[in-house]
Design a protein around this motif. Structure first.
Motif, PDB file in Angstrom:
ATOM      1  N   CYS A   1      10.906   5.360   4.868  1.00 15.60           N
ATOM      2  CA  CYS A   1      11.245   4.779   3.567  1.00 15.60           C
ATOM      3  C   CYS A   1      12.423   5.534   2.953  1.00 15.60           C
ATOM      4  O   CYS A   1      12.355   6.766   2.806  1.00 15.60           O
ATOM      5  N   PRO A   2      13.490   4.839   2.561  1.00 21.02           N
ATOM      6  CA  PRO A   2      14.657   5.516   1.984  1.00 21.02           C
ATOM      7  C   PRO A   2      14.475   5.912   0.528  1.00 21.02           C
ATOM      8  O   PRO A   2      15.293   6.651  -0.014  1.00 21.02           O
ATOM      9  N   CYS A   3      13.414   5.429  -0.114  1.00 20.48           N
ATOM     10  CA  CYS A   3      13.243   5.670  -1.555  1.00 20.48           C
ATOM     11  C   CYS A   3      12.688   7.055  -1.854  1.00 20.48           C
ATOM     12  O   CYS A   3      13.264   7.809  -2.626  1.00 20.48           O
ATOM     13  N   HIS A   4      11.545   7.386  -1.225  1.00 14.85           N
ATOM     14  CA  HIS A   4      10.908   8.664  -1.537  1.00 14.85           C
ATOM     15  C   HIS A   4      10.479   9.440  -0.293  1.00 14.85           C
ATOM     16  O   HIS A   4       9.715  10.390  -0.390  1.00 14.85           O
ATOM     17  N   GLY A   5      10.952   9.004   0.878  1.00 13.53           N
ATOM     18  CA  GLY A   5      10.744   9.795   2.081  1.00 13.53           C
ATOM     19  C   GLY A   5       9.461   9.553   2.849  1.00 13.53           C
ATOM     20  O   GLY A   5       9.171  10.293   3.798  1.00 13.53           O
ATOM     21  N   SER A   6       8.670   8.545   2.475  1.00 17.80           N
ATOM     22  CA  SER A   6       7.452   8.268   3.233  1.00 17.80           C
ATOM     23  C   SER A   6       7.799   7.850   4.655  1.00 17.80           C
ATOM     24  O   SER A   6       8.819   7.202   4.900  1.00 17.80           O
ATOM     25  N   GLN A   7       6.922   8.213   5.604  1.00 17.71           N
ATOM     26  CA  GLN A   7       7.141   7.847   6.997  1.00 17.71           C
ATOM     27  C   GLN A   7       5.857   7.278   7.593  1.00 17.71           C
ATOM     28  O   GLN A   7       4.755   7.708   7.249  1.00 17.71           O
TER      29      GLN A   7
ATOM     30  N   GLY B   1       2.080   1.719  11.884  1.00 17.97           N
ATOM     31  CA  GLY B   1       2.037   1.605  10.435  1.00 17.97           C
ATOM     32  C   GLY B   1       1.199   2.626   9.703  1.00 17.97           C
ATOM     33  O   GLY B   1       1.141   2.595   8.464  1.00 17.97           O
ATOM     34  N   HIS B   2       0.527   3.548  10.406  1.00 15.61           N
ATOM     35  CA  HIS B   2      -0.252   4.546   9.670  1.00 15.61           C
ATOM     36  C   HIS B   2       0.674   5.649   9.149  1.00 15.61           C
ATOM     37  O   HIS B   2       1.735   5.907   9.711  1.00 15.61           O
ATOM     38  N   VAL B   3       0.260   6.289   8.064  1.00 18.65           N
ATOM     39  CA  VAL B   3       1.107   7.276   7.373  1.00 18.65           C
ATOM     40  C   VAL B   3       1.161   8.573   8.171  1.00 18.65           C
ATOM     41  O   VAL B   3       0.138   9.126   8.563  1.00 18.65           O
ATOM     42  N   ILE B   4       2.381   9.047   8.383  1.00 19.58           N
ATOM     43  CA  ILE B   4       2.546  10.355   9.020  1.00 19.58           C
ATOM     44  C   ILE B   4       3.220  11.346   8.067  1.00 19.58           C
ATOM     45  O   ILE B   4       3.286  12.536   8.348  1.00 19.58           O
ATOM     46  N   ARG B   5       3.706  10.827   6.937  1.00 22.40           N
ATOM     47  CA  ARG B   5       4.284  11.699   5.906  1.00 22.40           C
ATOM     48  C   ARG B   5       4.265  10.969   4.568  1.00 22.40           C
ATOM     49  O   ARG B   5       4.627   9.801   4.494  1.00 22.40           O
ATOM     50  N   GLY B   6       3.782  11.662   3.514  1.00 31.24           N
ATOM     51  CA  GLY B   6       3.702  11.083   2.179  1.00 31.24           C
ATOM     52  C   GLY B   6       5.062  11.009   1.508  1.00 31.24           C
ATOM     53  O   GLY B   6       6.082  11.317   2.125  1.00 31.24           O
ATOM     54  N   PRO B   7       5.058  10.532   0.263  1.00 27.26           N
ATOM     55  CA  PRO B   7       3.912  10.373  -0.641  1.00 27.26           C
ATOM     56  C   PRO B   7       3.113   9.074  -0.509  1.00 27.26           C
ATOM     57  O   PRO B   7       2.224   8.837  -1.316  1.00 27.26           O
ATOM     58  N   ALA B   8       3.442   8.211   0.437  1.00 31.72           N
ATOM     59  CA  ALA B   8       2.685   6.965   0.586  1.00 31.72           C
ATOM     60  C   ALA B   8       1.199   7.284   0.794  1.00 31.72           C
ATOM     61  O   ALA B   8       0.859   8.106   1.646  1.00 31.72           O
ATOM     62  N   PRO B   9       0.304   6.656   0.025  1.00 33.20           N
ATOM     63  CA  PRO B   9      -1.119   6.993   0.118  1.00 33.20           C
ATOM     64  C   PRO B   9      -1.885   6.221   1.169  1.00 33.20           C
ATOM     65  O   PRO B   9      -2.985   6.609   1.545  1.00 33.20           O
ATOM     66  N   ARG B  10      -1.302   5.107   1.664  1.00 35.86           N
ATOM     67  CA  ARG B  10      -2.060   4.226   2.555  1.00 35.86           C
ATOM     68  C   ARG B  10      -1.159   3.669   3.646  1.00 35.86           C
ATOM     69  O   ARG B  10       0.065   3.634   3.500  1.00 35.86           O
ATOM     70  N   PRO B  11      -1.738   3.190   4.747  1.00 41.10           N
ATOM     71  CA  PRO B  11      -0.925   2.621   5.819  1.00 41.10           C
ATOM     72  C   PRO B  11      -0.351   1.266   5.428  1.00 41.10           C
ATOM     73  O   PRO B  11      -0.801   0.642   4.455  1.00 41.10           O
ATOM     74  N   LEU B  12       0.633   0.822   6.170  1.00 41.58           N
ATOM     75  CA  LEU B  12       1.193  -0.510   5.953  1.00 41.58           C
ATOM     76  C   LEU B  12       0.131  -1.562   6.248  1.00 41.58           C
ATOM     77  O   LEU B  12      -0.684  -1.404   7.158  1.00 41.58           O
ATOM     78  N   ALA B  13       0.133  -2.629   5.465  1.00 41.72           N
ATOM     79  CA  ALA B  13      -0.857  -3.689   5.627  1.00 41.72           C
ATOM     80  C   ALA B  13      -0.661  -4.427   6.949  1.00 41.72           C
ATOM     81  O   ALA B  13       0.464  -4.589   7.443  1.00 41.72           O
ATOM     82  N   LEU B  14      -1.766  -4.875   7.520  1.00 36.50           N
ATOM     83  CA  LEU B  14      -1.753  -5.611   8.789  1.00 36.50           C
ATOM     84  C   LEU B  14      -1.887  -7.106   8.547  1.00 36.50           C
ATOM     85  O   LEU B  14      -2.451  -7.542   7.535  1.00 36.50           O
ATOM     86  N   ALA B  15      -1.406  -7.879   9.504  1.00 43.50           N
ATOM     87  CA  ALA B  15      -1.605  -9.326   9.510  1.00 43.50           C
ATOM     88  C   ALA B  15      -1.728  -9.775  10.965  1.00 43.50           C
ATOM     89  O   ALA B  15      -1.021  -9.265  11.843  1.00 43.50           O
ATOM     90  N   HIS B  16      -2.642 -10.685  11.216  1.00 51.14           N
ATOM     91  CA  HIS B  16      -2.782 -11.223  12.573  1.00 51.14           C
ATOM     92  C   HIS B  16      -1.564 -12.070  12.918  1.00 51.14           C
ATOM     93  O   HIS B  16      -1.019 -12.776  12.056  1.00 51.14           O
ATOM     94  N   VAL B  17      -1.160 -12.007  14.178  1.00 52.94           N
ATOM     95  CA  VAL B  17      -0.042 -12.805  14.673  1.00 52.94           C
ATOM     96  C   VAL B  17      -0.536 -13.642  15.837  1.00 52.94           C
ATOM     97  O   VAL B  17      -1.233 -13.149  16.723  1.00 52.94           O
ATOM     98  N   SER B  18      -0.167 -14.924  15.837  1.00 52.01           N
ATOM     99  CA  SER B  18      -0.581 -15.821  16.916  1.00 52.01           C
ATOM    100  C   SER B  18       0.528 -16.825  17.210  1.00 52.01           C
ATOM    101  O   SER B  18       1.437 -17.028  16.398  1.00 52.01           O
TER     102      SER B  18
END
Length: 234
Positions: free
Chosen positions: A181-187, A192-209
């Protein structure tokens, strides 16, 4: 998105300041009037004199309404008129500090490209290579990453690109194999799971078909396989 939130914040603050200013002016006027009334009542300390003055004033102006009552009514009207304005702008002001609850709801919808056209499987595979992660329009119109696996198959889930910190769109960094993330450095990791904050949660998932050659998104409501918990976006 960040610009619109900043604009809403500025408007909300200005309206609140305006409300405080109006309230201060009206309150000061009411206070001064009350003080004058109290001083006048003290100077007129004889009951008979007070009754005579009140009777004469009423005879001269039968429609007379006590000045203090008028001021109180006007103050209440002004304050009541400010409530819906401040309230309507207070919601985006509070939302600015609240992490966005993005994700899908309802049934499956077609993935859309930048022009708003449905994305087909054939066209996507022709223009994207294995291990790529590229954006389309997904559930609720959110930017969502479609992923092509190393074996040239379409990944079974897509990743909502909206950062769970303050709502920036997170780009994929292919060289470092992660979302940054270029805004506050989240990675975020490739899944999609968080490996560096400040993001508190992983990216949301959606099924693909793939349905009749069209790529579809549908809501992910079961357990998040990355955390083993109920999905926060559901």
């Amino acid at each position: 998105m960040a610009h619109s939130r900043s604009l809403a914040l500025a408007i909300a603050v200005n309206v609140l300041l305006l409300g405080v200013l109006i309230y201060s002016v009206t309150s000061q006027g009411a206070s001064n009037n009350l003080q004058k009334t109290f001083t006048r009542s003290r100077s007129i300390n004889q009951p008979s004199i007070r009754r005579r003055i009140a009777a004469n004033a009423f005879l001269k102006n039968p429609d007379m309404v006590p000045d203090m009552g008028k001021r109180t009514t006007m103050n209440n009207i002004i304050l009541a008129s400010l409530v819906p304005v401040v309230g309507s702008l207070g919601v985006p002001y509070l939302y600015y500090f609240y992490p966005p609850q993005t994700g899908g709801s309802g049934g499956a919808i077609a993935a859309l490209d930048a022009l708003g056209s449905p994305v087909t499987t054939d066209s996507w595979f022709k223009s994207h290579r294995p291990k790529s992660r590229d954006l389309v329009q997904g559930l609720r119109g959110d930017p969502t990453y479609l992923i092509i696996n190393e074996d040239k198959s379409l990944n079974s889930y897509g990743l909502n690109a909206v950062c769970t910190h303050l709502g920036c769109v997170v780009p994929w960094n292919e060289n470092e194999n992660k979302f940054k993330c270029p805004c506050h450095g989240s990675q975020y990791a490739p899944d999609g799971h968080v490996i560096r904050g400040p993001a508190p949660r992983p990216l949301a998932l959606a099924h693909v078909s793939d349905s009749d050659g069209k790529i579809l998104f549908s809501p992910w409501t079961e357990t998040d396989f990355r955390t083993g918990e109920k999905p926060w976006w559901a």
